[in-house]
Design an enzyme around this catalytic site. Structure first.
Site, mmCIF file in Angstrom:
data_model
loop_
_atom_site.group_PDB
_atom_site.id
_atom_site.type_symbol
_atom_site.label_atom_id
_atom_site.label_comp_id
_atom_site.label_asym_id
_atom_site.label_seq_id
_atom_site.Cartn_x
_atom_site.Cartn_y
_atom_site.Cartn_z
ATOM 1 N N CYS A 107 20.759 65.872 40.916
ATOM 2 C CA CYS A 107 21.175 65.497 39.408
ATOM 3 C C CYS A 107 20.871 64.096 39.059
ATOM 4 O O CYS A 107 20.405 63.780 38.052
ATOM 5 C CB CYS A 107 22.591 65.899 38.917
ATOM 6 S SG CYS A 107 23.856 65.175 39.967
ATOM 7 N N ASN A 150 18.302 71.660 39.201
ATOM 8 C CA ASN A 150 18.831 70.850 40.333
ATOM 9 C C ASN A 150 18.660 71.519 41.629
ATOM 10 O O ASN A 150 18.824 72.985 41.840
ATOM 11 C CB ASN A 150 20.383 70.740 40.024
ATOM 12 C CG ASN A 150 21.084 69.824 41.015
ATOM 13 O OD1 ASN A 150 20.789 69.555 42.077
ATOM 14 N ND2 ASN A 150 22.149 69.084 40.243
#
Length: 1115
Positions: A207, A202
Site C-alpha cells: 500500500c 495490493n
C-alpha cells in the site's frame, strides 16, 4: 457498573472497509442491518440503534483476592455489538497488569466476521484522577484476533500498592471507552464509474508503494516523461523498470478495473517476500526517483527528475566580529520537516532556517581568524516546481530508547506561500522574479503505529476543488475537509450525553495523519498539469498493451460463451465408496473428483442420459438422478429426484431449476438399484413417505470410517426395523448390538448426535439425503483399545487433526519429522508428543518456535512455556495458518530457563584482532555488572586490572553504553548486537577539556547519495583543541593502517547521514554540539574508505528483522 452513552457522532462518512469474506455468502452488506433475517449475516449487528460509542465502567471488588489467571467483565453493547473486558490480574506471563477488549460472542459469530473499533482502556486512580492510567488503540477484530489490548498495561507493583490509589478498599475500577466505526461495501464499488480513476492492487504489503505511484502518476509532466523513456518491443516488462512503469501508467489511464503491480515489482528485482515487507514511502520515493534519473540519462527526457523535484539550499556560517563567511550549496529532491514542536508547515520552515549561534565553548574556527563567534544556518536558493515535503512523523525517543510515531496535530494549508514575510526563507541571491506560491496537490497518509500500518493518498489530479482518495484498489470522491483537516492528526474528542456522571472527555488519538505532502508551484501549473494522451505513448507500447487487452478480451469472450454449456458433475455410489474414509470424512462426496460432462445447454436431458449409459454401462431405464442442495448448515446433500417432466427439459433449463447461484454447473447423484446378481434394476417407486438415507460404518478399533450403502425407509418407520439390514451391510451378525448417530454438520464445529432406535425417522427429523453413521455398541470397549470409542469422538478428532512438520531450529530449512496432532492439543500435550518422538524423558526441555509464513523463517521469539493455549495458536501467523514448528532441546527445563536471561555477547579483544561470541545466562534480576563479572571469568584480558563495558551496537553504530546497575531483563540481543570490550586507559580519566566522540567507518554511495556504515564503531577521547591532523595520527596508530592505505582515507563530521568533510587544520571538537552524550550516535567522526574487513558471522542477526531492511531496487 455503569454504561454511559455519548450521542452519535457525525462521522462525516468515516468508514472502515472489510473484505467480502467478512460477510454472509449472499454478498457484502453494511453492518447496520435491521431485519432479523439479515442479522445473522451482518456480522451480528444485533441492535441497529445502539450507540456507536460508549463508556463502560467495571468495578472489581476484592481484587487482590482474585485467584483466576484471567477474568472477564460483564458483556456490554456498543454499536450493536457485544463486548467485554478481559484482564489478567496477575499478568499474562509478565509482571504487569494485562488488559484487553474482547469480542464477547466471537465463538458464535458467522465465518469471516470482522468489526473495527477505536478504544481506550483505563485503570482509574481513585485518589488523584490525574494519575489515572489510560491507553488507547484501534483494531480490526476478527476470528483470529478477537481480543486486542495491552499485555504490559501497568506494573503490578504500582497497581497493588495501596498508597498509589489504584486499589481502594481492595476495589479496582476499570473503564473502557469504545467507538465502533461503520463498515461499507468495499467490493461492489466501481471506482472507474464513480470517479473516472482506477486503483492499484495490493500484493500483500505494498500500500505504501501504491500511494506513491498514484501520486507520481497524477503529476502529468512526470507521466509524460515516463512514456517518452526509450523502450523497445523486445524488452520484457519484468526486467525493465521504464517499460514496467510505462505499462502500469498506461493501464491506470485506460483500464476500467484496478491494476496489478507485479510486473513493476519484478522489474525492481523484488520477490514475493519483498512484496510482503512494508517499507518507508519516503525511502522508496528517493530510491525510485534516483533509479529513474539514472535510466533517463542519455535520453530525450534526461534531467526530468531534476526539473520537477530538485531545489537548492545554502548552508552558511557567518562570523559576527570579522568579515568571514563560509557557504556550501546543496541540492534536495524533498525536504524533511519537523512535526514535533511545530504547529504547522510555516513553523517547520521557521525551524528549518533558524539561526544557531556558535559562541563560548562552541565557537567556530575560521581559517585565518581562529575561534570566532558565528551564526550558522540554512537559506533556500530556489524551490522546485513540484515540492515534496516529508513530515517527520517517526522519531527516536531517547528516553524510551525506541522509535515512536508523532501523532501530534500538524496543520498544512491548501495554498503555501514560501515568499512570506519578506522572503525570509530565501537567500539574498535567490531569483526574486520567481513567485514561490504553491498549491496542494496530494496528501499521503499513514494510518497506524511505528511497527506497521496502512498508507493511502488524497489527490486532486487537476487541482480542482474535487479530491479523490486512492486506497489500493478503491478510489472514492472526497471533500476538502477529509483531505486536509482530518489528516492534521492530534486528538478526536467524542462528547458525552451525561457529563454529570463522568466529566472526563472521551478522546482518541488520531492514528491516521499526513506523512508526505506534494505542492505544485502555481506559476508552473500549466506546464506540470499538462495533457497526456495516446500520442505520448510509444507505438510498440500501444501495440503490446492493446494485444494484452485483446487477449484478455478473448478470455472474457470464452468465459461469456461458457453460458452455452453446462458442466454436469455426476456422483455415484462408487465415488462415495472410493472417497469416504480416504479423501473425505464429512458429507458424501468431493464433486471436483467425480465424472464431469460438458454438455450444450440446448441438449435434452433424456439425450444426456444416453451419454451416461455409454459412459457407465447403465441402461437409461435404470437411471434415476437426484438434485443436490446446500443446506443452511453448509452441508451438501441429495435433496430430491428429478421428475419425469423435468427429464424432458433441456440441460440448461434443468440447471436453472437446480441452481440459483448462476454458475455453469449441475450436480447430480445417480441412483442405481442393484439386484441379487449385481445387475441393475429399475429404480423403486418413491412416495412422500419414503426417505433416502446414506450410511457410514465406523470401526473404533481400526479407527476407520467407510461408506456401506443407502436405503429407503418409511417416515413412520423406526431405526429398530432396519437393524438387521444394517448388520448385513456391515457384515455383522444379524443380532449385533449397534448404535446409530446422525451426522448433522461439521463447520465450525462437528455435530453428530445419537439416534434413538425406537423413535420414528420422521420424529427424529430425518429427511432425504441425511447421513447415518453406525457402529458396534461402544459399551465394553476399554480406552486402551481405542482412542475414539464413538463415531462422534472420531469425527471431532478428524476435524481437528493437524499434521505438523517439525524442523530443528538449527536447520530451519529442512523438515525433520512429522507428527499427527490435534488442533485442540494444549501446549503440554504438543511438547509431550515431540519429546516422545525424540526419546526425551523431560518434555519441559523442549522449546518451540512458530513459523513466519511471509519470510519462511522461524519467528524471532520462541513460544514461552505454556505461552500458547492450543496448537492452533502456535500455527497462526496473522491471517495465515502454517503447518511448521521449530524445536530445540535445551540443557535445562524451559520454565527454569525463562527465569533466566540469556544474552549473546560479542567480546572484542583489546590487542588481538578477534571477536568471540559468549552466551551469558543469568537470573533475570541480574545487572549488567553481573554480566561483566561472568564474562571476565570466560575471556582473556590484556591485563588483570582491565575494566569492561557493554555496548549496544546496531548497523555499525554504537547506540548505548549500558550502566552497570541496569537490569538485564529488558535487554534485547535479537535486534541489537551486544559488544563487550576493555575500557581504554585514555578514556578513564577525561579532563574538563576532553570529550568522548563516536567514530564510525563509512562509504559514500554516490548513485543513491547515501552513507553506508560498516566495520566496528568505536569511541575516541579527544581534546577540545585537537586538530584533525593530530587525531589522524592517533587513529592510524590505533587501527594499525599502513601509510599508503591511510593516505587514501577521508574524514568527515557526519550528522543525520550528511557528511561535512574536514581539513587537517579543523578543530574537530567544535563540530560536536553536546558533550558526553553517548546516545548521540547520529553525530560522529566518519572515516571514509573502502570496506576491506572480513564479514563476521555474528552480524547476521542484525538483518534478522525484515522491517529494518532498506528499500532496494536491484535492476
Amino acid at each position: 457498573m455503569t454504561l454511559l452513552t455519548p450521542p452519535q457522532i457525525d462521522a462525516e462518512g468515516e468508514q472502515m472497509l472489510v473484505p467480502h469474506a467478512d460477510f454472509a455468502p449472499e454478498g457484502p452488506q453494511p453492518m447496520e442491518v435491521a431485519s432479523a433475517e439479515a442479522t445473522a449475516n451482518a456480522v451480528d449487528a444485533q441492535v441497529v440503534d445502539e450507540p456507536p460509542s460508549a463508556r463502560f465502567t467495571w468495578k472489581i471488588e476484592n481484587f487482590s483476592k482474585v485467584n483466576m489467571k484471567k477474568q472477564y467483565s460483564e458483556v456490554f453493547l456498543v454499536g450493536g455489538y457485544k463486548w467485554r473486558i478481559l484482564t489478567f490480574p496477575k499478568g499474562n506471563n509478565v509482571d504487569h497488569l494485562s488488559m484487553y477488549l474482547d469480542v464477547a460472542d466471537s465463538s458464535a459469530l458467522p465465518y469471516g466476521w470482522s468489526r473495527y473499533a477505536q478504544f481506550s482502556l483505563s485503570v482509574i486512580n481513585q485518589i488523584h484522577s490525574k494519575f489515572t492510567i489510560r491507553k488507547d488503540t484501534q483494531h480490526q477484530f476478527n476470528s483470529r484476533e478477537s481480543d486486542w489490548g495491552f499485555t504490559s498495561f501497568m506494573p503490578l507493583s504500582e497497581l497493588y500498592d495501596p498508597g498509589r490509589g489504584y486499589l481502594v478498599n481492595d476495589t479496582c475500577i476499570i473503564e473502557a471507552d469504545v467507538a465502533v466505526r461503520k463498515v461499507v461495501d468495499y467490493w461492489s464499488h466501481d471506482s472507474k464509474k464513480e470517479t473516472g480513476y482506477v486503483g492499484l492492487k495490493n500484493q500483500g504489503a505494498t500500500c505504501y508503494m501504491n500511494s506513491l505511484l498514484q501520486t507520481l502518476y497524477h503529476i502529468p509532466y512526470f507521466r509524460k516523461a515516463v512514456y517518452h523513456m526509450p523502450t523497445t518491443e523486445n524488452d520484457n516488462p519484468s526486467g525493465s523498470i521504464p517499460l514496467a512503469l510505462q505499462s502500469l501508467f498506461y493501464k491506470l489511464q485506460y483500464s476500467d478495473t484496478s491494476v496489478a503491480t507485479k510486473e513493476l515489482t519484478k522489474s525492481f528485482g523484488w520477490d514475493t517476500y519483498d512484496s510482503f515487507m512494508q517499507h518507508d514511502v519516503q525511502e522508496l520515493n528517493r530510491v525510485l526517483c534516483e533509479k529513474l534519473e539514472d535510466k533517463m540519462k542519455g535520453t530525450v527526457v534526461e534531467g526530468t527528475i531534476q526539473q520537477l523535484f530538485e531545489g537548492h539550499h545554502m548552508n552558511y556560517i557567518e562570523c559576527i566580529n570579522v568579515e568571514y563567511k563560509s557557504t556550501r550549496k546543496e541540492s534536495f529532491y524533498d525536504l524533511q520537516l519537523d512535526v514535533k514542536g511545530c504547529k504547522d508547515i510555516y513553523a517547520s520552515f521557521d525551524k528549518y532556517v533558524e539561526v544557531e549561534r556558535l559562541e563560548g565553548d562552541n565557537k567556530y574556527h575560521a581559517e585565518q581568524y581562529g575561534l570566532q563567534d558565528a551564526r550558522k544556518g540554512v537559506l533556500f536558493i530556489d524551490f522546485p516546481p513540484v515540492l515534496q515535503l516529508q513530515l517527520k512523523r517517526f522519531e527516536y525517543d531517547f528516553v524510551r530508547d525506541t522509535m515512536v510515531k508523532i501523532n501530534d496535530r500538524y496543520e498544512f494549508p491548501l495554498q503555501l506561500d514560501l515568499d512570506r514575510e519578506n522572503r525570509k526563507y530565501l537567500s539574498p541571491d535567490a531569483d526574486s522574479s520567481v513567485r514561490n506560491l504553491y498549491t496542494l496537490h496530494s496528501v499521503l497518509v499513514h494510518s497506524g503505529g511505528v511497527h506497521g500500518g496502512h498508507y493511502y493518498a488524497y489527490i486532486r489530479p487537476t487541482l480542482s476543488d474535487q479530491w479523490f482518495k486512492f486506497d489500493d484498489e478503491r478510489v472514492t470522491k472526497e471533500d476538502m475537509k477529509r483531505a486536509l483537516e482530518e489528516q492534521y492528526g492530534g486528538e478526536e474528542e467524542l462528547p458525552q450525553t451525561n457529563p454529570g456522571f463522568n466529566n472526563s472527555p472521551f478522546k482518541f488519538t488520531k492514528y491516521s495523519n499526513a506523512y508526505m505532502l506534494v505542492y505544485i508551484r502555481e506559476s508552473d501549473t500549466d506546464k506540470i498539469i499538462c495533457n497526456v494522451d495516446e500520442k505520448d505513448i510509444a507505438e510498440h507500447l500501444r501495440i503490446r498493451l492493446k494485444k494484452e487487452q485483446e487477449e484478455k478480451e478473448q478470455k472474457r469472450k470464452e468465459k461469456a460463451e461458457a453460458h452455452l454449456y453446462t458442466i454436469i458433475k455426476v456422483a455415484r455410489d462408487e465415488d462415495l465408496v472410493h472417497q469416504i474414509g480416504k479423501d473425505i470424512y464429512f458429507d458424501l462426496v468431493d464433486h471436483d473428483k467425480v465424472r464431469q460432462f460438458r454438455i450444450q445447454k440446448q441438449l435434452a436431458f433424456n439425450s444426456f442420459k444416453e451419454e451416461v449409459a455409454k459412459e457407465f454401462g447403465i441402461p437409461v431405464q435404470f437411471q434415476r438422478f437426484w438434485l443436490w442442495a446446500k443446506r443452511q448448515n453448509h452441508t451438501y446433500r441429495p435433496n430430491r429426484p428429478l421428475t419425469a417432466q423435468e427429464e424432458t427439459q433441456s440441460v440448461g433449463q434443468l440447471r436453472e431449476v437446480s441452481n440459483k447461484a448462476n454458475n455453469a454447473e449441475l450436480k447430480l447423484f445417480l441412483e442405481v438399484a442393484i439386484g441379487l446378481e449385481m445387475q441393475p434394476l429399475p429404480p423403486p417407486e418413491k412416495t412422500k413417505e419414503d426417505i433416502l438415507l446414506f450410511f457410514k460404518l465406523y470401526d473404533p478399533i481400526k479407527e476407520e470410517l467407510r461408506y456401506v450403502g443407502r436405503l429407503f425407509v418409511k417416515g413412520n418407520g423406526k431405526p429398530i426395523d432396519i437393524l438387521k439390514k444394517l448388520n448385513e451391510m456391515a457384515g455383522f451378525a444379524p443380532d449385533e448390538e449397534i448404535e446409530l448417530f446422525e451426522e448433522i454438520k461439521y463447520e465450525p464445529n462437528v455435530m453428530c448426535e445419537h439416534i434413538d432406535k425406537k423413535t420414528s425417522f420422521r420424529s427424529s427429523q430425518l429427511e432425504d439425503g441425511d447421513i447415518i453413521c453406525f457402529q458396534k455398541s461402544p459399551q465394553g470397549l476399554i480406552s486402551e483399545e481405542c482412542s475414539y470409542p464413538t463415531v462422534s469422538t472420531f469425527l471431532i478428532y478428524v476435524h481437528n487433526r493437524q499434521v505438523v512438520r517439525f524442523r530443528s531450529l538449527e536447520k530451519p530449512k529442512d523438515d525433520e519429522f512429522c507428527l499427527e496432532l490435534s488442533k485442540q492439543n494444549n501446549y503440554d500435550e504438543v511438547v509431550e508428543y515431540v519429546a516422545r518422538h525424540l526419546g526425551l524423558d523431560d518434555p519441559s526441555k523442549i522449546r518451540l518456535t512458530s513459523h513466519n509464513c511471509y519470510s519462511q523463517q522461524p519467528k524471532p521469539q520462541p513460544i514461552k512455556y505454556q505461552g500458547a493455549e492450543r496448537l492452533t495458536d502456535m500455527l497462526i501467523h496473522y491471517n495465515q495458518i502454517s503447518d511448521i514448528l521449530y524445536y530445540e532441546v535445551l540443557d535445562i527445563p524451559l520454565p527454569e530457563l525463562q527465569g533466566l536471561k540469556t544474552l549473546k555477547v560479542a567480546f572484542h579483544h583489546a590487542t588481538k584482532d578477534e571477536v568471540v561470541i559468549h552466551t551469558i545466562r543469568l537470573p533475570k534480576q541480574s545487572t549488567v555488572g553481573d554480566v561483566i563479572n561472568d564474562l571476565k571469568s570466560k575471556v582473556e584480558l590484556s591485563h588483570t586490572d582491565a575494566e569492561l563495558r557493554l555496548l549496544e551496537v546496531f548497523y555499525h553504530k554504537i547506540y548505548k553504553i549500558f550502566p552497570l546497575q541496569e537490569k538485564i531483563e529488558n535487554i534485547n540481543d535479537q535486534y541489537w548486537t551486544l559488544r563487550a570490550e576493555e575500557i581504554p586507559e585514555e578514556e578513564k580519566n577525561l579532563g574538563l577539556n576532553d570529550r568522548l566522540i563516536h567514530v564510525y567507518h563509512f562509504m559514500k554511495d554516490t548513485a543513491q547519495n547515501q552513507v553506508h556504515n560498516f566495520g566496528d564503531p568505536f569511541f575516541l577521547a579527544i581534546n577540545d583543541n585537537e586538530t584533525l591532523g593530530e587525531i589522524k595520527m592517533r587513529l592510524q596508530k590505533k587501527l594499525h593502517v599502513p601509510d599508503e592505505e591511510f593516505s587514501k582515507w577521508k574524514f568527515a563530521f557526519i550528522t543525520l547521514g550528511r557528511p561535512e568533510y574536514l581539513q587537517d587544520s579543523d578543530i574537530v571538537s567544535s563540530r560536536f554540539q553536546r558533550r558526553d552524550v553517548y546516545g548521540a550516535w547520529e553525530q560522529y567522526l566518519g572515516l571514509e574508505h573502502s570496506d576491506n574487513t572480513p564479514k563476521r558471522s555474528y552480524a547476521a542477526n542484525q538483518n534478522r528483522h525484515t522491517f529494518e531492511k532498506p528499500v532496494r531496487i536491484y535492476n
